[in-house]
Motif scaffolding. Structure first.
Motif, PDB file in Angstrom:
ATOM      1  N   ASN A   1       0.814  -1.219   0.000  1.00  0.00           N
ATOM      2  CA  ASN A   1       0.000   0.000   0.000  1.00  0.00           C
ATOM      3  C   ASN A   1       0.848   1.270   0.000  1.00  0.00           C
ATOM      4  OD1 ASN A   1       1.027  -0.387   2.489  1.00  0.00           O
ATOM      5  ND2 ASN A   1      -0.845   0.058   3.622  1.00  0.00           N
ATOM      6  N   ALA A   2       2.129   1.122  -0.345  1.00  0.00           N
ATOM      7  CA  ALA A   2       3.022   2.279  -0.295  1.00  0.00           C
ATOM      8  C   ALA A   2       2.745   3.229  -1.456  1.00  0.00           C
ATOM      9  CB  ALA A   2       4.461   1.823  -0.343  1.00  0.00           C
ATOM     10  N   ASN A   3       2.869   4.508  -1.153  1.00  0.00           N
ATOM     11  CA  ASN A   3       2.658   5.548  -2.144  1.00  0.00           C
ATOM     12  C   ASN A   3       3.990   6.259  -2.372  1.00  0.00           C
ATOM     13  OD1 ASN A   3       1.714   7.691  -3.642  1.00  0.00           O
ATOM     14  ND2 ASN A   3       0.965   8.799  -1.847  1.00  0.00           N
ATOM     15  N   ILE A   4       4.543   6.102  -3.568  1.00  0.00           N
ATOM     16  CA  ILE A   4       5.889   6.641  -3.819  1.00  0.00           C
ATOM     17  C   ILE A   4       5.829   8.156  -4.000  1.00  0.00           C
ATOM     18  CG2 ILE A   4       7.909   6.556  -5.307  1.00  0.00           C
ATOM     19  CD1 ILE A   4       7.121   3.704  -6.016  1.00  0.00           C
ATOM     20  N   LYS A   5       6.594   8.871  -3.189  1.00  0.00           N
ATOM     21  CA  LYS A   5       6.571  10.334  -3.230  1.00  0.00           C
ATOM     22  C   LYS A   5       7.636  10.900  -4.154  1.00  0.00           C
ATOM     23  CE  LYS A   5       4.210  12.359  -0.602  1.00  0.00           C
ATOM     24  NZ  LYS A   5       2.809  12.748  -0.766  1.00  0.00           N
ATOM     25  N   GLN A   6       8.835  10.357  -4.031  1.00  0.00           N
ATOM     26  CA  GLN A   6       9.916  10.870  -4.875  1.00  0.00           C
ATOM     27  C   GLN A   6      11.033   9.846  -5.025  1.00  0.00           C
ATOM     28  OE1 GLN A   6      11.579  14.370  -3.059  1.00  0.00           O
ATOM     29  NE2 GLN A   6      12.643  13.216  -1.504  1.00  0.00           N
ATOM     30  N   VAL A   7      11.848  10.060  -6.029  1.00  0.00           N
ATOM     31  CA  VAL A   7      13.002   9.201  -6.256  1.00  0.00           C
ATOM     32  C   VAL A   7      14.239  10.097  -6.341  1.00  0.00           C
ATOM     33  CG1 VAL A   7      14.108   7.588  -7.837  1.00  0.00           C
ATOM     34  CG2 VAL A   7      11.653   7.476  -7.495  1.00  0.00           C
ATOM     35  N   ILE A   8      15.226   9.792  -5.509  1.00  0.00           N
ATOM     36  CA  ILE A   8      16.470  10.553  -5.555  1.00  0.00           C
ATOM     37  C   ILE A   8      17.542   9.640  -6.135  1.00  0.00           C
ATOM     38  CG2 ILE A   8      18.201  11.803  -4.208  1.00  0.00           C
ATOM     39  CD1 ILE A   8      16.028  12.227  -2.079  1.00  0.00           C
ATOM     40  N   VAL A   9      18.162  10.066  -7.204  1.00  0.00           N
ATOM     41  CA  VAL A   9      19.206   9.262  -7.831  1.00  0.00           C
ATOM     42  C   VAL A   9      20.566   9.802  -7.401  1.00  0.00           C
ATOM     43  CG1 VAL A   9      20.210   8.500 -10.013  1.00  0.00           C
ATOM     44  CG2 VAL A   9      17.739   8.703  -9.784  1.00  0.00           C
ATOM     45  N   THR A  10      21.426   8.896  -6.951  1.00  0.00           N
ATOM     46  CA  THR A  10      22.741   9.301  -6.465  1.00  0.00           C
ATOM     47  C   THR A  10      23.827   8.497  -7.146  1.00  0.00           C
ATOM     48  OG1 THR A  10      21.678   9.563  -4.328  1.00  0.00           O
ATOM     49  CG2 THR A  10      24.052   9.728  -4.357  1.00  0.00           C
ATOM     50  N   LYS A  11      24.924   9.158  -7.401  1.00  0.00           N
ATOM     51  CA  LYS A  11      26.098   8.461  -7.931  1.00  0.00           C
ATOM     52  C   LYS A  11      27.133   8.414  -6.821  1.00  0.00           C
ATOM     53  CE  LYS A  11      29.514   8.713 -11.589  1.00  0.00           C
ATOM     54  NZ  LYS A  11      30.280   9.649 -12.416  1.00  0.00           N
ATOM     55  N   SER A  12      27.611   7.217  -6.492  1.00  0.00           N
ATOM     56  CA  SER A  12      28.611   7.130  -5.439  1.00  0.00           C
ATOM     57  C   SER A  12      29.965   7.523  -6.009  1.00  0.00           C
ATOM     58  CB  SER A  12      28.665   5.719  -4.871  1.00  0.00           C
ATOM     59  OG  SER A  12      29.443   4.901  -5.699  1.00  0.00           O
ATOM     60  N   LYS A  13      30.924   7.736  -5.116  1.00  0.00           N
ATOM     61  CA  LYS A  13      32.227   8.219  -5.574  1.00  0.00           C
ATOM     62  C   LYS A  13      32.928   7.228  -6.482  1.00  0.00           C
ATOM     63  CE  LYS A  13      33.375  11.641  -2.159  1.00  0.00           C
ATOM     64  NZ  LYS A  13      34.151  11.947  -0.951  1.00  0.00           N
ATOM     65  N   SER A  14      32.619   5.932  -6.288  1.00  0.00           N
ATOM     66  CA  SER A  14      33.277   4.947  -7.143  1.00  0.00           C
ATOM     67  C   SER A  14      32.480   4.703  -8.419  1.00  0.00           C
ATOM     68  CB  SER A  14      33.466   3.638  -6.383  1.00  0.00           C
ATOM     69  OG  SER A  14      32.214   3.039  -6.173  1.00  0.00           O
ATOM     70  N   GLY A  15      31.400   5.466  -8.622  1.00  0.00           N
ATOM     71  CA  GLY A  15      30.675   5.381  -9.881  1.00  0.00           C
ATOM     72  C   GLY A  15      29.473   4.464  -9.893  1.00  0.00           C
ATOM     73  N   LYS A  16      29.051   3.970  -8.704  1.00  0.00           N
ATOM     74  CA  LYS A  16      27.831   3.154  -8.656  1.00  0.00           C
ATOM     75  C   LYS A  16      26.631   4.079  -8.583  1.00  0.00           C
ATOM     76  CE  LYS A  16      30.096  -0.489  -6.038  1.00  0.00           C
ATOM     77  NZ  LYS A  16      30.415  -0.854  -4.658  1.00  0.00           N
ATOM     78  N   TRP A  17      25.528   3.622  -9.189  1.00  0.00           N
ATOM     79  CA  TRP A  17      24.301   4.432  -9.149  1.00  0.00           C
ATOM     80  C   TRP A  17      23.293   3.832  -8.181  1.00  0.00           C
ATOM     81  CZ3 TRP A  17      23.915   9.052 -11.679  1.00  0.00           C
ATOM     82  CH2 TRP A  17      24.898   9.314 -12.638  1.00  0.00           C
ATOM     83  N   PHE A  18      22.622   4.702  -7.407  1.00  0.00           N
ATOM     84  CA  PHE A  18      21.613   4.252  -6.457  1.00  0.00           C
ATOM     85  C   PHE A  18      20.351   5.079  -6.605  1.00  0.00           C
ATOM     86  CE2 PHE A  18      25.641   3.095  -4.537  1.00  0.00           C
ATOM     87  CZ  PHE A  18      25.405   1.797  -4.122  1.00  0.00           C
ATOM     88  N   ALA A  19      19.211   4.445  -6.312  1.00  0.00           N
ATOM     89  CA  ALA A  19      17.955   5.185  -6.279  1.00  0.00           C
ATOM     90  C   ALA A  19      17.403   5.128  -4.858  1.00  0.00           C
ATOM     91  CB  ALA A  19      16.948   4.570  -7.236  1.00  0.00           C
ATOM     92  N   CYS A  20      17.144   6.303  -4.306  1.00  0.00           N
ATOM     93  CA  CYS A  20      16.564   6.383  -2.975  1.00  0.00           C
ATOM     94  C   CYS A  20      15.076   6.654  -3.154  1.00  0.00           C
ATOM     95  CB  CYS A  20      17.224   7.508  -2.194  1.00  0.00           C
ATOM     96  SG  CYS A  20      17.504   7.109  -0.510  1.00  0.00           S
ATOM     97  N   VAL A  21      14.253   5.678  -2.802  1.00  0.00           N
ATOM     98  CA  VAL A  21      12.814   5.789  -3.045  1.00  0.00           C
ATOM     99  C   VAL A  21      12.109   6.177  -1.746  1.00  0.00           C
ATOM    100  CG1 VAL A  21      10.781   4.559  -3.876  1.00  0.00           C
ATOM    101  CG2 VAL A  21      13.026   3.996  -4.800  1.00  0.00           C
ATOM    102  N   THR A  22      11.454   7.325  -1.749  1.00  0.00           N
ATOM    103  CA  THR A  22      10.717   7.767  -0.561  1.00  0.00           C
ATOM    104  C   THR A  22       9.257   7.372  -0.695  1.00  0.00           C
ATOM    105  OG1 THR A  22      12.182   9.664  -0.463  1.00  0.00           O
ATOM    106  CG2 THR A  22      10.210   9.747   0.906  1.00  0.00           C
ATOM    107  N   VAL A  23       8.759   6.619   0.298  1.00  0.00           N
ATOM    108  CA  VAL A  23       7.365   6.183   0.223  1.00  0.00           C
ATOM    109  C   VAL A  23       6.605   6.584   1.484  1.00  0.00           C
ATOM    110  CG1 VAL A  23       7.831   4.213  -1.277  1.00  0.00           C
ATOM    111  CG2 VAL A  23       7.910   3.917   1.181  1.00  0.00           C
ATOM    112  N   ASP A  24       5.307   6.829   1.302  1.00  0.00           N
ATOM    113  CA  ASP A  24       4.417   7.037   2.439  1.00  0.00           C
ATOM    114  C   ASP A  24       3.640   5.756   2.659  1.00  0.00           C
ATOM    115  OD1 ASP A  24       5.140   9.519   3.092  1.00  0.00           O
ATOM    116  OD2 ASP A  24       3.429  10.551   2.181  1.00  0.00           O
TER     117      ASP A  24
END
Ligand SMILES: [Zn+2]
Length: 399
Positions: free
Chosen positions: A146-169
Motif C-alpha cells: 500500500n506504499a505511495n511513492i513520493k519521490q526518487v532521488i538518484v545518487t552516484k557514489s564516488k566509485s561510480g555506482k548508481w543508487f535510487a533512494c525511493v521515498t514512500v508514504d
C-alpha cells in the motif's frame, strides 16, 4: 498514521542511460551554480528560483529535454542551502556565502511527485524515469503493497555506482504511544577496546574495519600517487580507491545497524553518554581509531530505532564507583575498576555502563527530564523497583 520511509536500491543503467544520468547531474549542477551566483546579492525564494528557471528555459530551449520537476527541485535545494546557512550564522558559526559546486561534488538529482514508476518485467525489476527510460533496479527488500511513492532521488557514489533512494508514504493503523517500561532499560558505554559494553555485562569487540583494510588502502594510495596526474590510469586507480573507501563505510554501517537493532529490540530505554567527540579526536594517538569507531553515527542509529534514548552527563562515568560512588581515578591503560571502599572489582567499561544506567534512571525520575505525564506516573514506580534490582545485580557481578 502515515509513515515516511526511504529505500535505497542499486541501479544498473546501460551505457546510454548512464550517459543520460550523467547529463542530468551536469544540468542540475549548471542550474545550481547559476542560482548560487544570484544568491551573492541576497536571499532568493523558491518562487523566485522557479520564475528565473522558466525565463532561462525560454532562452535555452534544449532544457526541455530534461524532466521539468527535476529542474525545479534544484530551486528547493538552493532554498534549503540558504536556510541552512542562515541557521548556522544564527548559531554564531562563521559563514560566508554559498559556494559553487564542483563537477565531482555534484552527485544527486531528484524526481519528485511525477516522472517515475517502479515496474516488473518477468524476473527483473525496473525503474522508469521520464526522459531516461527503464533501468534495471535491484530490489533487495520488498516495498509494502500500500506504499505511495513520493519521490526518487538518484545518487552516484564516488566509485561510480548508481543508487535510487525511493521515498514512500505508508499508511498504518494508529497503534498509540508505545508502552515504555524502565525495568527494561540498559546503559551503554562506547569505547575503543570494546565498541560497546553494556550494563548487563555484554561486550562487542571493536571491529576496526579501517585497520583491517589499511593494507589494501595504503597500497592503492601509493598507486594513485605514482600515476601521472590527469592520466586515465590514475583515474582508474582513484576509482579503485573509492571502492575500498565505500567498502569500509559499508562494513561500518552494517556492523552498527546490527548492534543498534539488537539493543532497540531487547530494551525499551537505552541510556548513553553525551559524547564530546571534538575533544577526543584532538588526541592524535587515538584519533584514527576514534574516527573508525564512529560512535556518533551509532548513537544516531540507536536514536531512531529505540523507543526511548536518553543521553546522560558523561562527567566521571569511568572514575565513579558504580556501587558506592567512591572516586577511583585511572589512566586510559587501566582496564579494571578496583574500589578500595566497597571492594568492587569490575571491568572498567562495565563499571562505566552501570554508572550511565544509574544516572539515566535517576534523571528519568527527576524533574529535569520531560516525559509525557501519563508515562511519568508509570515510570516513577517502575524505576524505583528497577534501581533495587540494579543493586542486587551489581553485587552479584562484583563478587
Ligand atoms: Zn566502591
Amino acid at each position: 498514521m502515515v509513515l515516511t520511509r526511504n529505500y535505497k536500491f542499486r541501479l544498473y543503467p546501460n551505457v546510454i542511460q548512464e550517459k543520460k544520468l550523467q547529463n542530468n547531474l551536469a544540468v542540475c549542477r549548471w542550474i545550481y551554480n547559476h542560482f548560487v551566483d544570484l544568491t551573492q546579492n541576497g536571499f532568493i525564494t523558491r518562487n523566485d528560483c522557479n520564475y528565473i528557471l522558466t525565463e532561462i528555459k525560454q532562452q535555452e530551449s534544449w532544457l526541455y529535454q530534461y524532466h521539468s520537476k527535476m529542474l525545479q527541485s534544484v530551486s528547493a535545494q538552493i532554498n534549503g542551502a540558504q536556510k541552512a546557512l542562515i541557521e548556522k550564522s544564527k548559531q554564531r558559526h562563521k559563514t560566508g556565502s554559498l559556494r559553487f559546486c564542483k563537477y565531482h561534488d555534484y552527485r544527486t538529482f531528484t524526481y519528485s511527485q511525477s516522472g517515475f514508476k517502479l515496474e516488473r518485467k518477468g524476473t527483473t525489476d525496473l525503474l522508469y524515469l521520464s526522459k531516461i527510460g527503464d533501468m534495471e533496479i535491484r530490489h533487495h527488500r520488498e516495498i509494502p503493497y500500500n506504499a505511495n511513492i513520493k519521490q526518487v532521488i538518484v545518487t552516484k557514489s564516488k566509485s561510480g555506482k548508481w543508487f535510487a533512494c525511493v521515498t514512500v508514504d505508508i499508511t498504518e493503523p494508529l497503534i498509540g504511544i508505545p508502552k515504555i517500561s524502565f525495568k527494561n532499560s540498559v546503559g551503554i558505554d562506547v569505547g575503543i577496546k570494546s565498541f560497546v559494553h553494556d550494563s548487563n555485562g555484554f561486550q562487542t569487540p571493536n571491529p576496526k574495519n579501517l585497520q583491517k583494510m589499511l593494507k589494501p588502502l595504503k597500497r592503492i594510495q601509493r598507486k594513485v600517487s605514482r600515476r601521472k596526474k590527469g592520466s586515465n590510469n590514475r583515474l582508474k586507480a582513484v576509482l579503485h580507491m573509492q571502492r575500498i573507501h565505500e567498502k569500509i563505510a559499508n562494513m561500518r554501517k552494517d556492523f552498527q545497524h546490527k548492534i543498534s537493532t539488537q539493543y532497540a529490540k531487547n530494551n525499551d530505554v537505552v541510556f548513553v553518554e553525551k559524547l564530546q567527540l571534538t575533544n577526543m579526536v584532538k588526541n592524535h594517538r587515538l584519533a584514527q581509531s576514534i574516527a573508525d569507531a564512529s560512535w556518533g553515527a551509532f548513537i544516531q542509529k540507536l536514536e531512531y530505532k529505540c523507543k526511548m534514548l536518553v543521553k546522560v552527563d558523561p562527567r566521571n562515568t569511568t572514575i565513579d564507583c558504580s556501587r558506592c560512588g567512591n572516586k577511583v581515578p585511572k589512566s586510559l591503560a587501566v582496564r579494571t575498576h578496583r574500589c578500595n571502599v566497597c571492594n568492587l572489582v569490575l571491568d572498567r567499561d562495565h563499571n562505566a555502563s552501570l554508572n550511565i544506567l544509574n544516572r539515566g534512571l535517576n534523571m528519568s525520575t527527576g524533574v529535569d527530564y520531560k516525559l509525557p505525564q501519563e508515562l511519568r506516573e508509570v515510570t516513577l514506580a517502575e524505576s524505583a523497583m528497577h534501581s533495587m534490582k540494579q543493586e542486587e545485580a551489581t553485587q552479584l557481578v562484583g563478587w
